[in-house]
Design a protein around this motif. Structure first.
Motif, PDB file in Angstrom:
ATOM      1  N   GLN A  17      42.381  -2.616  -5.795  1.00  0.00           N
ATOM      2  CA  GLN A  17      43.755  -2.322  -5.272  1.00  0.00           C
ATOM      3  C   GLN A  17      44.592  -1.985  -6.097  1.00  0.00           C
ATOM      4  N   ALA A  18      44.652  -2.203  -7.322  1.00  0.00           N
ATOM      5  CA  ALA A  18      45.673  -1.505  -8.167  1.00  0.00           C
ATOM      6  C   ALA A  18      45.474   0.042  -8.357  1.00  0.00           C
ATOM      7  N   GLU A  19      44.215   0.498  -8.300  1.00  0.00           N
ATOM      8  CA  GLU A  19      44.200   2.123  -8.424  1.00  0.00           C
ATOM      9  C   GLU A  19      44.607   2.793  -7.150  1.00  0.00           C
ATOM     10  N   GLN A  28      49.967  -3.413  -6.693  1.00  0.00           N
ATOM     11  CA  GLN A  28      48.710  -4.093  -6.289  1.00  0.00           C
ATOM     12  C   GLN A  28      49.006  -5.318  -5.457  1.00  0.00           C
TER      13      GLN A  28
END
Length: 76
Positions: A17-19, A28
């Motif tokens: 999710q962060a990427e 995120q």
């Protein structure tokens, strides 16, 4: 595009999710809220997604989801 499709696109790219958020210019936590259905996908996010995901891939993916939905309907 709904929350499920948004999440499936992220997962198909093997991204956290962060990427995925970094790619789209989102936190995120925003990605998490979209996937959970708590946030709607803004027009800005949709536009950014179209820029970073091959549009043909996106159209194909959406059609596959629709076809699967007709074969395996989701019961509420």
């Amino acid at each position: 595009m709904d929350a499920k499709q948004f999440k499936e696109i992220r997962q198909s790219k093997y991204m956290t999710q962060a990427e995925f958020g970094a790619l789209l210019g989102l936190a995120q936590s925003t990605v998490q809220h979209i996937e959970a259905g708590r946030n709607v996908i803004s027009d800005r996010t949709r536009a950014r997604l179209a820029q970073v995901v091959d549009i043909e891939e996106l159209i194909s993916f959406s059609r596959q989801i629709e076809e699967l939905g007709s074969i395996f309907p989701i019961k509420s």
